[in-house]
Design a protein around this motif. Structure first.
Motif, PDB file in Angstrom:
ATOM      1  N   PRO A  36      63.952  84.249 -29.834  1.00  9.23           N
ATOM      2  CA  PRO A  36      63.209  82.953 -29.918  1.00  9.23           C
ATOM      3  C   PRO A  36      63.143  82.622 -31.608  1.00  9.23           C
ATOM      4  CG  PRO A  36      61.977  84.817 -29.097  1.00  9.23           C
ATOM      5  CD  PRO A  36      63.307  85.276 -29.413  1.00  9.23           C
ATOM      6  N   VAL A  43      54.340  77.004 -26.859  1.00  4.79           N
ATOM      7  CA  VAL A  43      55.097  78.137 -25.923  1.00  4.79           C
ATOM      8  C   VAL A  43      54.760  78.122 -24.502  1.00  4.79           C
ATOM      9  CG1 VAL A  43      55.817  80.461 -25.419  1.00  4.79           C
ATOM     10  CG2 VAL A  43      55.481  79.623 -27.820  1.00  4.79           C
ATOM     11  N   VAL A  45      55.228  79.475 -20.897  1.00  2.22           N
ATOM     12  CA  VAL A  45      55.579  80.851 -20.144  1.00  2.22           C
ATOM     13  C   VAL A  45      56.102  80.285 -18.822  1.00  2.22           C
ATOM     14  CG1 VAL A  45      55.143  82.891 -19.629  1.00  2.22           C
ATOM     15  CG2 VAL A  45      54.113  81.980 -21.558  1.00  2.22           C
ATOM     16  N   VAL A  73      59.932  80.007 -22.281  1.00  2.00           N
ATOM     17  CA  VAL A  73      60.314  81.312 -22.070  1.00  2.00           C
ATOM     18  C   VAL A  73      60.615  81.688 -20.618  1.00  2.00           C
ATOM     19  CG1 VAL A  73      59.750  83.908 -22.590  1.00  2.00           C
ATOM     20  CG2 VAL A  73      58.961  82.126 -24.313  1.00  2.00           C
ATOM     21  N   ARG A  75      62.113  84.592 -17.750  1.00  2.00           N
ATOM     22  CA  ARG A  75      62.810  85.813 -17.740  1.00  2.00           C
ATOM     23  C   ARG A  75      63.973  85.839 -16.923  1.00  2.00           C
ATOM     24  NH1 ARG A  75      58.121  89.541 -14.879  1.00  2.00           N
ATOM     25  NH2 ARG A  75      57.997  88.253 -12.803  1.00  2.00           N
ATOM     26  N   CYS A 215      64.667  80.605 -24.306  1.00  2.00           N
ATOM     27  CA  CYS A 215      64.760  81.898 -24.560  1.00  2.00           C
ATOM     28  C   CYS A 215      64.591  82.725 -23.436  1.00  2.00           C
ATOM     29  CB  CYS A 215      63.692  82.634 -25.502  1.00  2.00           C
ATOM     30  SG  CYS A 215      63.447  84.127 -25.596  1.00  2.00           S
ATOM     31  N   HIS A 216      65.573  83.449 -22.878  1.00  2.00           N
ATOM     32  CA  HIS A 216      65.627  84.417 -22.071  1.00  2.00           C
ATOM     33  C   HIS A 216      64.805  85.948 -22.234  1.00  2.00           C
ATOM     34  CE1 HIS A 216      69.514  82.139 -20.783  1.00  2.00           C
ATOM     35  NE2 HIS A 216      68.394  81.637 -20.311  1.00  2.00           N
ATOM     36  N   VAL A 219      57.200  87.445 -21.693  1.00  2.45           N
ATOM     37  CA  VAL A 219      56.146  87.561 -22.402  1.00  2.45           C
ATOM     38  C   VAL A 219      55.519  89.033 -22.134  1.00  2.45           C
ATOM     39  CG1 VAL A 219      53.833  86.557 -23.118  1.00  2.45           C
ATOM     40  CG2 VAL A 219      55.751  85.175 -22.710  1.00  2.45           C
ATOM     41  N   VAL A 247      57.678  88.081 -27.314  1.00  3.26           N
ATOM     42  CA  VAL A 247      58.584  87.974 -26.318  1.00  3.26           C
ATOM     43  C   VAL A 247      59.810  89.323 -26.265  1.00  3.26           C
ATOM     44  CG1 VAL A 247      60.468  86.597 -25.331  1.00  3.26           C
ATOM     45  CG2 VAL A 247      58.353  85.791 -26.405  1.00  3.26           C
TER      46      VAL A 247
END
Length: 462
Positions: A36, A43, A45, A73, A75, A215-216, A219, A247
């Protein structure tokens, strides 16, 4: 100004280098494209529909254009565990709290005009596959008075909902057994179901075209500074401001610190853990400092069955007085349905395995009583998904935290987040950009209510 790959020139250069190098593959010493950025104004999440909707409205309402850098972000980039894509895609106005009705009324307007909001130049239009068959809620003698007062509120807010007697119900929907039904409420427009995956992909495509970064990763930490203050009642509190989000990159041991001004907690069923990472609830019990975000993971089953003699194409989304529900799926006499478990029946949320006995014992009997044709149904498939379950009052948490002053919430919708996502994203963006709600006043959904003990009394949680 961050470097951008103008028209893919960099990849062209890579290909040229690759063609002349022995062995072919071009591996720079350290490729940072998966990381990132080191700085982002906001940001977010969680990259489900709620997080993406917040990103969309931040970019749509920003002045001047391009003023805010937004990073999402997420996941689980396959969305295999995301509540969005595992839901049954319903949207209704039949709530009892005015704010919930207003959220859904805006969201339906958004969905019906989705290509005015989410069109991307040179990309095909979105087909949300909205099926406007309405919702049909059934009440027993015990629930009839509450249903009447709910419908009164819905009509005051502009929803077109009618009450039906058992006789009217039989005339309109002859496949229903009205035994035990005292009253029904039926949404005549702006209710039904749609394709959640299409909304998710449409939002994602649009926000990328608006310059939102993705972004994969996960946090894992917040770095914050603290200062002390006193509340009006004289209670000493610690105010926190997050400066950096760490991250952890997907399938890697490395992490990237991202400096930021605002954090949006849209992590759904996992938002309680994200709040805890930021220090929310870490204080003496009974204090504002010690008040946790009461959102946890709850598992819900959806069953898919076939029934050749089942209700026809005009079938609405039916919610029985028992809590069991169903709707049609497609044109071939297929149906989706389920039922929320009682507190004692709550399944272990540690996995997404399906309990087929739950259908046999809790879902099928009330549905077969209500729709006799379902006696002969055959279950073809089933899956489980997660609710971001607000244990306090099963309603959304929207807006800033009173002590972690730059963390904003968009979570805890307990099963109606997907249908309210377009309106919730707008509300959170308004709060971030203007400091207050502009279009729908969502003050009852602020975090403070958990400390004050003031519940949002919504009767129609499914």
């Amino acid at each position: 100004m961050p470097f951008s790959d103008q028209n893919g020139k960099l990849s062209e250069i890579k290909k040229k280098i690759q063609s002349v190098l022995p062995g072919g593959a071009w591996n720079p010493l350290y490729n940072t494209s998966h990381l990132p950025p080191e700085h982002s104004d906001v940001v977010i999440v969680g990259g489900g529909v709620i997080g993406l909707s917040v990103a969309y409205w931040l970019k749509r309402l920003e002045k001047p254009r391009g003023a805010i850098r937004v990073l999402v972000v997420e996941r689980d980039h396959t969305y295999s565990r995301a509540s969005t894509v595992l839901s049954v895609g319903g949207i209704r106005q039949q709530f009892s709290v005015p704010e919930n009705i207003q959220l859904s009324l805006f969201s339906i307007e958004f969905l019906r005009n989705i290509n005015e909001y989410l069109a991307v130049v040179d990309d095909p239009p979105l087909d949300i596959q909205f099926n406007p068959a309405g919702y049909l809620l059934l009440a027993s003698e015990k629930g009839a008075a509450v249903m009447e007062s709910n419908v009164k509120v819905q009509r005051q807010e502009g929803a077109k909902v009618c009450l039906m007697s058992p006789e009217q119900l039989r005339n309109k929907f002859p496949w229903i057994n009205t035994e035990g039904v005292a009253l029904a409420s039926y949404g005549m427009e702006h209710e039904g179901w749609f394709d959640p995956w299409c909304l998710l992909q449409g939002l994602r495509r649009k926000v990328q075209s608006m310059g939102v970064l993705f972004c994969h990763g996960e946090v894992t930490r917040f770095v914050s500074s603290s200062s002390h203050a006193e509340t009006t009642s004289g209670e000493e509190v610690t105010l926190k401001r997050i400066h950096e989000v760490h991250v952890k990159i997907d399938r890697s041991l490395e992490y990237q610190p991202v400096e930021c001004a605002i954090v949006i907690n849209a992590a759904g069923a996992w938002s309680g853990q994200i709040a805890e990472l930021a220090g929310v609830g870490k204080g003496p019990p009974g204090t504002l400092q010690g008040t946790k975000l009461p959102v946890e993971l709850r598992k819900r089953y959806v069953y898919f069955w076939h029934c050749p003699q089942g209700p026809g194409l005009e079938t609405p989304f039916v919610i029985d007085a028992s809590g069991a529900y169903f709707r049609r799926e497609g044109l071939g006499n297929n149906y989706l349905g389920g039922c929320s478990p009682t507190e004692e029946e709550e399944p272990d949320p540690g996995n997404l395995e399906v309990d087929h006995d739950f259908f046999q014992d809790k879902v099928w009997p009330p549905l077969a009583r209500r729709v006799p044709a379902f006696e002969t149904l055959k279950v073809r498939n089933a899956w489980a998904g997660y609710y971001d379950y607000n244990t306090f009052d099963q309603n959304g948490v929207v807006g800033p935290h009173p002590l972690v002053i730059n963390m904003y919430f968009a979570t805890g919708f307990s099963g109606h987040g997907l249908q309210q996502a377009p309106a919730v994203g707008r509300a959170v963006a308004e709060m971030v950009l203007d400091g207050h709600f502009q279009t729908i006043n969502l003050s009852p959904f602020l975090f403070n209510r958990f400390y004050l003990g003031v519940k949002v009394q919504e009767h129609n949680i499914i």
